[in-house]
Design a protein around this motif. Structure first.
Motif, PDB file in Angstrom:
ATOM      1  N   ALA A  55      18.683 -24.285 -13.040  1.00  0.00           N
ATOM      2  CA  ALA A  55      19.813 -24.297 -12.704  1.00  0.00           C
ATOM      3  C   ALA A  55      19.485 -23.909 -10.942  1.00  0.00           C
ATOM      4  CB  ALA A  55      20.892 -23.477 -12.798  1.00  0.00           C
ATOM      5  N   VAL A  56      18.963 -22.903 -10.644  1.00  0.00           N
ATOM      6  CA  VAL A  56      18.658 -22.279  -9.390  1.00  0.00           C
ATOM      7  C   VAL A  56      17.957 -23.516  -8.501  1.00  0.00           C
ATOM      8  CG1 VAL A  56      16.990 -20.370  -9.392  1.00  0.00           C
ATOM      9  CG2 VAL A  56      18.414 -20.392  -7.165  1.00  0.00           C
ATOM     10  N   ARG A  57      16.947 -23.983  -9.202  1.00  0.00           N
ATOM     11  CA  ARG A  57      15.859 -24.845  -8.514  1.00  0.00           C
ATOM     12  C   ARG A  57      16.722 -26.979  -8.438  1.00  0.00           C
ATOM     13  NH1 ARG A  57      10.167 -23.589 -12.901  1.00  0.00           N
ATOM     14  NH2 ARG A  57      10.097 -21.814 -11.586  1.00  0.00           N
ATOM     15  N   ALA A  58      17.524 -27.085  -8.998  1.00  0.00           N
ATOM     16  CA  ALA A  58      17.928 -27.665  -9.098  1.00  0.00           C
ATOM     17  C   ALA A  58      19.234 -27.900  -7.534  1.00  0.00           C
ATOM     18  CB  ALA A  58      18.741 -28.281 -10.532  1.00  0.00           C
ATOM     19  N   LEU A  59      19.441 -26.850  -7.687  1.00  0.00           N
ATOM     20  CA  LEU A  59      20.086 -25.935  -6.330  1.00  0.00           C
ATOM     21  C   LEU A  59      19.564 -26.752  -5.105  1.00  0.00           C
ATOM     22  CD1 LEU A  59      22.724 -24.028  -6.548  1.00  0.00           C
ATOM     23  CD2 LEU A  59      23.408 -25.609  -6.634  1.00  0.00           C
ATOM     24  N   ASP A  60      18.047 -26.565  -4.898  1.00  0.00           N
ATOM     25  CA  ASP A  60      17.566 -26.797  -3.794  1.00  0.00           C
ATOM     26  C   ASP A  60      17.082 -27.818  -3.433  1.00  0.00           C
ATOM     27  OD1 ASP A  60      17.599 -23.770  -4.369  1.00  0.00           O
ATOM     28  OD2 ASP A  60      15.364 -23.584  -4.496  1.00  0.00           O
ATOM     29  N   ASP A  61      16.376 -28.451  -4.666  1.00  0.00           N
ATOM     30  CA  ASP A  61      16.169 -30.167  -4.983  1.00  0.00           C
ATOM     31  C   ASP A  61      17.316 -30.887  -4.149  1.00  0.00           C
ATOM     32  OD1 ASP A  61      14.319 -29.700  -6.258  1.00  0.00           O
ATOM     33  OD2 ASP A  61      14.733 -29.904  -7.726  1.00  0.00           O
ATOM     34  N   LEU A  62      19.074 -30.310  -4.976  1.00  0.00           N
ATOM     35  CA  LEU A  62      19.935 -31.375  -3.828  1.00  0.00           C
ATOM     36  C   LEU A  62      20.413 -30.839  -2.287  1.00  0.00           C
ATOM     37  CD1 LEU A  62      22.721 -30.569  -7.081  1.00  0.00           C
ATOM     38  CD2 LEU A  62      21.122 -32.625  -5.839  1.00  0.00           C
ATOM     39  N   ASP A  63      19.580 -29.600  -2.416  1.00  0.00           N
ATOM     40  CA  ASP A  63      20.383 -29.597  -0.639  1.00  0.00           C
ATOM     41  C   ASP A  63      19.379 -29.759  -0.312  1.00  0.00           C
ATOM     42  OD1 ASP A  63      22.665 -27.111  -0.965  1.00  0.00           O
ATOM     43  OD2 ASP A  63      20.821 -25.634  -1.174  1.00  0.00           O
ATOM     44  N   LYS A  64      17.951 -30.206  -0.529  1.00  0.00           N
ATOM     45  CA  LYS A  64      17.248 -31.274   0.290  1.00  0.00           C
ATOM     46  C   LYS A  64      17.255 -33.019  -0.069  1.00  0.00           C
ATOM     47  CE  LYS A  64      13.485 -28.441  -1.027  1.00  0.00           C
ATOM     48  NZ  LYS A  64      12.118 -28.715  -2.347  1.00  0.00           N
ATOM     49  N   MET A  65      17.796 -33.041  -0.695  1.00  0.00           N
ATOM     50  CA  MET A  65      18.558 -34.335  -0.975  1.00  0.00           C
ATOM     51  C   MET A  65      19.841 -34.594   0.254  1.00  0.00           C
ATOM     52  SD  MET A  65      18.220 -35.552  -5.270  1.00  0.00           S
ATOM     53  CE  MET A  65      18.435 -36.284  -4.748  1.00  0.00           C
ATOM     54  N   LEU A  66      20.443 -33.496   0.162  1.00  0.00           N
ATOM     55  CA  LEU A  66      21.920 -33.276   0.838  1.00  0.00           C
ATOM     56  C   LEU A  66      21.155 -33.674   2.542  1.00  0.00           C
ATOM     57  CD1 LEU A  66      23.823 -31.574  -1.187  1.00  0.00           C
ATOM     58  CD2 LEU A  66      24.994 -33.659  -0.589  1.00  0.00           C
ATOM     59  N   ASN A  67      20.756 -32.666   3.459  1.00  0.00           N
ATOM     60  CA  ASN A  67      20.096 -32.630   3.902  1.00  0.00           C
ATOM     61  C   ASN A  67      19.975 -33.919   4.682  1.00  0.00           C
ATOM     62  OD1 ASN A  67      20.710 -30.274   5.150  1.00  0.00           O
ATOM     63  ND2 ASN A  67      18.690 -29.581   4.161  1.00  0.00           N
ATOM     64  N   LEU A  68      19.117 -34.744   3.659  1.00  0.00           N
ATOM     65  CA  LEU A  68      17.920 -36.112   3.964  1.00  0.00           C
ATOM     66  C   LEU A  68      19.309 -37.687   4.355  1.00  0.00           C
ATOM     67  CD1 LEU A  68      14.782 -35.853   1.701  1.00  0.00           C
ATOM     68  CD2 LEU A  68      14.829 -35.805   4.170  1.00  0.00           C
ATOM     69  N   PHE A  69      20.477 -37.241   3.130  1.00  0.00           N
ATOM     70  CA  PHE A  69      21.503 -37.797   3.283  1.00  0.00           C
ATOM     71  C   PHE A  69      21.784 -37.615   4.640  1.00  0.00           C
ATOM     72  CE2 PHE A  69      20.434 -38.798  -1.021  1.00  0.00           C
ATOM     73  CZ  PHE A  69      21.729 -40.179  -1.201  1.00  0.00           C
ATOM     74  N   ALA A  70      22.548 -36.569   4.748  1.00  0.00           N
ATOM     75  CA  ALA A  70      23.056 -36.186   5.772  1.00  0.00           C
ATOM     76  C   ALA A  70      22.739 -36.719   7.396  1.00  0.00           C
ATOM     77  CB  ALA A  70      23.600 -35.175   6.140  1.00  0.00           C
ATOM     78  N   GLY A  71      21.199 -36.590   7.141  1.00  0.00           N
ATOM     79  CA  GLY A  71      20.496 -36.235   9.000  1.00  0.00           C
ATOM     80  C   GLY A  71      20.789 -38.541   8.590  1.00  0.00           C
ATOM     81  N   ARG A  72      20.435 -38.786   7.286  1.00  0.00           N
ATOM     82  CA  ARG A  72      20.441 -40.695   7.704  1.00  0.00           C
ATOM     83  C   ARG A  72      21.743 -40.984   7.600  1.00  0.00           C
ATOM     84  NH1 ARG A  72      17.163 -42.709   9.310  1.00  0.00           N
ATOM     85  NH2 ARG A  72      15.861 -41.959   7.975  1.00  0.00           N
TER      86      ARG A  72
END
Length: 399
Positions: free
Chosen positions: A146-163
């Protein structure tokens, strides 16, 4: 009278002092059931076959029961209220293991000695499956995922937000510096679209401060961004929807993680917070691994690269790893962070051992002691600061 109790792949047998079988309770002839019963015996549990054998022997006048397994002997003594003794290697047990095929045929468990090899192989395979299944069912491994999934989601969210910011910035670049929060920015773009829709009425729906609303309105009216077609805005808004869905998924996983930590590691969760506690468990590879670690290792979890670099090059070692994420550490003065991390790691070590092995709740007392110790560290630092306060330098007169 004394009876010697020996468990085997065929069942539980009772031997007399002359080495002869005086009582037996055989297992079912299914490898899966045999494997489960052997696992229970090895963990010190009293299975039905052991109970039945003891009861039968008691009825025949036997009062002392000798076992090879100390844990099983203790369980029998406490639960069945009989006298039990322990002897590491019983001679009758050795004889049984050496001649297991003959005993199996003699007792009617197998028809031929040649069947024993196949039975041992099947039971061994079932025991391996049980062990693997038990390891996979550990709840702390779910916390790790679960915590690794959170880390992956944070990376994806930052990428999406930047784009999204770059893409929409072609149309309304001024909004990028006015709205720092990614989610608020995305919600504005998703709901309002073109900058012409940024009216005072629409902006009030997003709970923005009045001063911020005025700034956005002024920027929208004087924006130097390019004009975009409706289909261009629709593509950006589609990306915004995906971002918001991911954000919603993150909140659900974080809530699930908090509940899991409350169930499996309440002391760590209370002391560090659920997310940081879960990250420590993930870095350690499980709750039990974290509980076995010394506090000095817990202190630098997450800073392994810096630690190995210091060992290799002689550079200064790291004072903390992911513990820096906690307000008690990053909110303190830089010179004190190492000391606070060391004290914090010591309390986490106690909390982890309590969660993993005893199951009690000591987090409130640990937190109280931690805050007291940190206060002492800060007071000592203040006293040293006063003592080291430099005096004003006066001008030297020339004679």
């Amino acid at each position: 009278m004394r009876a010697f109790i020996v468990s085997s792949i065929i069942g539980v047998l009772g031997f007399g002092e002359d080495g002869e079988i005086i009582e037996k309770v055989l297992f079912p002839k299914e490898p899966k059931k045999i494997a489960e019963k052997i696992k229970q015996i090895n963990s010190g549990e009293i299975i039905e076959e052991v109970k039945a054998l003891i009861e039968n022997l008691k009825a025949r006048g036997y009062k002392i029961f000798v076992f090879e397994d100390a844990e099983l002997a203790r369980s029998v003594r406490e639960e069945l209220k009989v006298n039990s003794e322990v002897k590491d290697q019983l001679s009758v047990g050795e004889d049984l293991r050496e001649n297991l095929e003959e005993y199996a045929v003699k007792l009617g468990f197998l028809e031929a000695p040649s069947e024993m090899h196949k039975l041992i192989h099947e039971v061994s395979m079932e025991m391996s499956r049980i062990s693997i299944r038990k390891a996979a069912e550990r709840r702390d491994f779910l916390i790790v995922q679960a915590v690794r999934a959170l880390d992956d989601l944070d990376k994806m969210l930052n990428l999406f937000a930047g784009r999204i910011r770059e893409w929409y910035g072609l149309h309304f670049p001024e909004l990028n510096r006015l709205i720092n929060n990614h989610e608020t920015y995305v919600r504005l773009v998703r709901s309002l679209g073109k900058r012409e829709s940024f009216s005072e009425k629409n902006l009030k729906k997003f709970d923005l401060p009045q001063r911020k609303i005025r700034q956005v309105l002024e920027a929208a009216q004087t924006s130097m961004g390019a004009e975009l077609y409706d289909r261009d805005i629709e593509q950006i808004q589609m990306l915004c929807v995906q971002y918001l869905n991911l954000q919603d998924a993150r909140r659900k996983i974080e809530k699930y993680l908090e509940e899991m930590m409350e169930e499996e590691a309440p002391n760590i969760s209370t002391l560090t917070g659920p997310v940081l506690g879960a990250r420590l468990i993930a870095l350690a590879g499980g709750l039990e691994n974290l509980a076995k670690m010394p506090s000095s290792t817990i202190q630098v979890l997450g800073a392994e690269k810096a630690l190995f670099r210091s060992l290799r090059t002689g550079a200064r070692p790291p004072k903390h790893g992911v513990l820096f994420q906690h307000a008690l550490v990053h909110g303190s003065r830089r010179p004190l962070r190492g000391k606070i991390s060391r004290v914090f790691a010591g309390k986490i070590a106690i909390a982890a051992r309590t969660d993993a092995f005893s199951g009690g709740f000591v987090a409130d007392q640990l937190k109280k002691d931690l805050l007291k110790k940190i206060e002492e560290i800060k007071k000592m630092d203040s006293k040293r600061g006063l003592l080291k306060k430099p005096h004003k330098k006066g001008k030297i007169r020339k004679r």
